[in-house]
Structures are given as C-alpha cells and as structure tokens.
Design a protein around this motif. Structure first.
Motif, short mmCIF file in Angstrom:
data_model
loop_
_atom_site.label_atom_id
_atom_site.label_comp_id
_atom_site.label_asym_id
_atom_site.label_seq_id
_atom_site.Cartn_x
_atom_site.Cartn_y
_atom_site.Cartn_z
N TRP A 132 -3.33 9.07 13.31
CA TRP A 132 -3.60 8.76 14.75
C TRP A 132 -4.72 7.86 14.76
O TRP A 132 -4.53 6.92 15.64
CB TRP A 132 -3.78 10.07 15.59
N TYR A 186 -2.23 3.13 20.97
CA TYR A 186 -2.41 3.99 21.97
C TYR A 186 -3.25 3.73 23.21
O TYR A 186 -3.21 4.43 24.16
CB TYR A 186 -2.80 5.42 21.32
N GLN A 200 -2.96 2.64 27.97
CA GLN A 200 -2.64 4.00 28.79
C GLN A 200 -3.86 4.11 29.74
O GLN A 200 -4.98 3.64 29.33
CB GLN A 200 -2.34 5.14 28.17
N PHE A 207 -4.24 8.90 27.61
CA PHE A 207 -4.78 8.34 26.29
C PHE A 207 -5.39 9.97 25.71
O PHE A 207 -5.36 9.94 24.56
CB PHE A 207 -5.74 7.56 26.41
N TYR A 249 -4.78 12.83 26.41
CA TYR A 249 -3.80 13.58 26.08
C TYR A 249 -3.08 13.24 24.71
O TYR A 249 -3.00 14.36 23.82
CB TYR A 249 -2.42 13.69 27.03
N SER A 250 -2.86 12.22 24.33
CA SER A 250 -2.63 11.51 23.18
C SER A 250 -3.67 12.05 21.92
O SER A 250 -3.00 12.69 21.12
CB SER A 250 -2.15 9.97 23.14
N ASN A 297 -3.96 16.13 21.55
CA ASN A 297 -2.78 16.80 20.94
C ASN A 297 -2.13 16.00 19.78
O ASN A 297 -1.15 15.89 19.64
CB ASN A 297 -1.89 16.83 22.00
N ARG A 298 -3.03 15.30 19.06
CA ARG A 298 -2.45 14.40 17.73
C ARG A 298 -1.97 15.20 16.80
O ARG A 298 -1.33 14.73 16.04
CB ARG A 298 -3.73 13.42 17.37
N SER A 320 1.71 18.73 20.51
CA SER A 320 1.61 19.00 21.64
C SER A 320 2.15 19.91 22.46
O SER A 320 3.24 20.55 21.75
CB SER A 320 1.78 17.73 22.47
N TYR A 351 -0.71 20.25 28.03
CA TYR A 351 -0.87 19.21 29.02
C TYR A 351 -1.48 19.68 30.64
O TYR A 351 -2.10 18.99 31.17
CB TYR A 351 0.54 18.62 29.26
#
Length: 406
Positions: A333, A340, A343, A348, A350-351, A354-355, A358, A363
């Motif tokens: 990631w 990424y 966003q 971003f 969240y990404s 939760n890399r 997820s 969330y």
C-alpha cells in the motif's frame, strides 16, 4: 544448560530472562557488539496482546514496561491540509533505550551475564555452549555465516525511508502526507515519552532522488524534511542518532525469510529469522514472542534439544504466516501511495487504516470518529475496555489506564 544469546536486543534479553526463570541453574550469557547504553532507533510500538504475553511470562519486567510506556488512543491522517480522526486504534510506545534498560536490569538481576562490545561472527567462538541463539538483527552475522543451511531469502522494498526522532510530541499516532513538485512524502509519527516522538519518513525512490536526498548530508536532509513537514512539526526539530556520517541514513526495507530457523545448536530469533514491514509495528512484539516460543519448547523437551528446536521452528513459522501476509499488504500500500491520494481525507484515511483488510464495522467507526459529539463517547467505551483488560493482568497494569468515568 549453557546458553549464549548473540545480540542484546529485546529477543535475546527476554529469552535470557525466561531461561533463568525456567531454571536458575542455566548458564546464560548475552553478548552485544555495541557499548553499554548505546542503541539505534527511537520508540518501539506494541499493543495489548504483547502486554498480555509479558504479564503471563514475567510479571516483574511486564509491570516495569507497562509503567514506562506512553499510550495513544487516536490515529490521525493528514492530507492536503485536511485530517481525519480515528478513535479506537490505541497502542503503546516505549523508547528502545528504555526498553533495553529494563530488560538488561531484569536479566542481570536473575544472574544473566550481559557483555558489551563483543562482535561475534562465528558460533565456534562458543564451542562449549549447548545452545547459541542468533538474535543479532536484520544483518545477522551468524545467519550469514550459515546462510546455506538457513536458506535465507532477502527481498528489498522499493521505497526509501529514514528513522528519525523529533521534539514535536504527537498526541495521536499521526500519518502525514505532503506533496512536493517531485512527488509525495509522508511520515509515521508517535510519541514514546513526554518529550520525544518517533518520525519515520518514507517516499518512493524517484521522489527521493529528485529532491536530492541521495547526495545531501545528514544536517541538510533534516532541514529539508523540516521544511516539507513544517505544517505538522510546527517549528519543532528532526534529529537522527548517527553522528559523523557522510550521508543521511536512508534505507530500503529488507524482508527477511529463512527456510529453516536452526542449524545444529544455532537457532535464529527476531529480525535475524524474519522481518515484517515497520508500517505494522510488530517487530518488537514478534521478537519477544519468538523468545517466549523457544523458552516454552525448551521446557517441553528438556532432554532433547533437536526436538525443541524443530518444534520452535514449526510453531513460530506457522504463527507468522498471517502477520507476514498483512505486512506485505501494508508495505505494498505504501509503495503505491500516489494511487490513493486523489480522495478526500476521510476516504483516504479509510484506505490507509484498512490496508490489511476492511470491514463495514471499521468504516462505521471511522465515520463516527469524525463527529465531535461522538468522539467522547467512543473514547469512554475504549477506555473502559482498556481498563477491564488491564485489571485482568493484575494491579500493576492498571497504571496504564484510568478507570472509566462514573
């Protein structure tokens, strides 16, 4: 049994403690190539699962570590002048020097012979030892000496990173991303005492070269990074521990794996046996869990060292599979950050957070954390959980968390 641990990091020191607790008659020596009091690195991170392991195996050192640790209960992700907050991703941090001091004092108090400024490259230096534990780090000399037996594989990461300290004390575990004309740079920052934070700066190699970091000296590197991250550092300084170097100590992460963790009476432990990317903060945890695993197998097979080493190899290798996969996902990631960043800060975050996988719950928790009216409730819920878990460990752990309100 006569045991020698080559490497005075957390793995070797904690194993020496457990060996002495198992049988005070064991002859245990730890040899470290650095002088006493000299260590490289800033703060190490860990979570409740490691504290649980420490309390189960040696409550004395566990209590000292718990009392010395700093704690955060919030993660923040900064992007383009915005930031997203995540409540509930709490953890602990402790200066590496403080951790080693606690373990050295405990080991010596149990009768372990701890020696400094001894550089070991060959197990033959301890021909009279029944067991030699190679816990001398990523660039283990002993592992390299017997590399054909261990079948070592080294895979180098694509990003460049540098491990720094700062006198900016981060209240939250902070990820900050900044764009320059040459590309993106980011840092992972977390405090480990009341005055100092770790600050690991990372970027793609093309960005690193375009900004001239491949030619800048240490002081120039620090000043340039302070300028790039001025919004987060707010006038505070960055510093490193390696004095008198011609170039700043940028590194590429080395992913170490071995097909076999022991050869004759030499056994690998910690970073000498395996590495996981620093972005998941599990190096110290896994090193100590290796020490626990080896000590347990030696107790289970007191008269059969080969059987103990084989069982240790199988058990720890299996235990690492899931976390090694998670670490690979995490490192990949970060190697693809530019993919990424287009966003908003919350998406971003969240990404990023939760890399490794997820869920709907994660969330919802992240979205709830963005609401000022809900943050206090979330903190109270997680504080209550921490307090209950700490109580289960015993009174010594309670100092880490105040009891929940009411």
């Amino acid at each position: 049994m006569k045991m020698v641990c080559v490497g005075g990091g957390p793995a070797g020191l904690y194993f020496s403690i457990l060996a002495k607790l198992s049988n005070p008659k064991h002859d245990v020596t730890v040899v470290e190539r650095n002088p006493a009091g000299v260590t490289y690195g800033w703060g190490v991170v860990f979570w409740d699962d490691l504290l649980d392991d420490l309390y189960r195996n040696d409550p004395v050192s566990a209590q000292r570590i718990a009392q010395a640790a700093a704690r955060w209960d919030t993660q923040e992700v900064h992007l383009r002048g915005q930031f997203a907050t995540h409540i509930g991703g709490y953890g602990f941090a402790l200066g590496r020097d403080r951790l080693l001091d606690i373990l050295i004092r405990r080991a010596k108090g149990l009768g372990v012979d701890v020696r400094f400024q001894q550089d070991v490259t060959d197990a033959s230096a301890f021909a009279d030892a029944d067991l030699v534990v190679a816990c001398d780090g990523v660039n283990s000399r002993l592992r390299q000496r017997y590399v054909s037996h261990f079948q070592t594989h080294v895979e180098e990461g694509r990003n460049k990173y540098i491990w720094l300290g700062t006198n900016k004390v981060f209240d939250a575990f902070t990820f900050a991303f900044e764009e320059t004309p040459a590309g993106w740079l980011w840092f992972h920052g977390y405090r480990f005492n009341g005055e100092t934070s770790t600050c690991i700066v990372e970027c793609q190699e093309a960005t690193w070269k375009a900004l001239g970091f491949d030619t800048l000296g240490p002081d120039e590197t620090l000043r340039k990074l302070e300028d790039i991250f001025q919004n987060q550092l707010r006038g505070r300084s960055l510093f490193n521990q390696l004095k008198g170097m011609g170039k700043a100590p940028w590194l590429n992460f080395k992913r170490i794996t071995n097909e076999r963790w022991y050869h004759d009476n030499v056994v690998l432990m910690g970073d000498a046996a395996h590495t996981t990317h620093f972005s998941i903060g599990s190096g110290t945890k896994l090193a100590i869990q290796d020490a626990i695993g080896l000590a347990q197998q030696l107790r289970a097979h007191p008269e059969d060292l080969p059987a103990a080493l084989e069982a240790y190899d199988e058990e720890r290798r299996a235990a690492l599979l899931a976390i090694q996969l998670a670490a690979r996902s995490s490192s990949e990631w970060f190697e693809n950050v530019p993919s990424y960043v287009n966003q908003d800060a919350t998406a971003f975050a969240y990404s990023l957070l939760n890399r490794r996988g997820s869920s709907v719950w994660s969330y919802l928790l992240l979205m709830a954390s963005q609401q000022p009216t809900l943050r206090g409730a979330l903190r109270q819920i997680h504080a209550s959980k921490r307090w209950v878990r700490a109580r289960r460990r015993g009174r010594g752990a309670v100092a880490l968390s105040a009891p929940p309100p009411g």
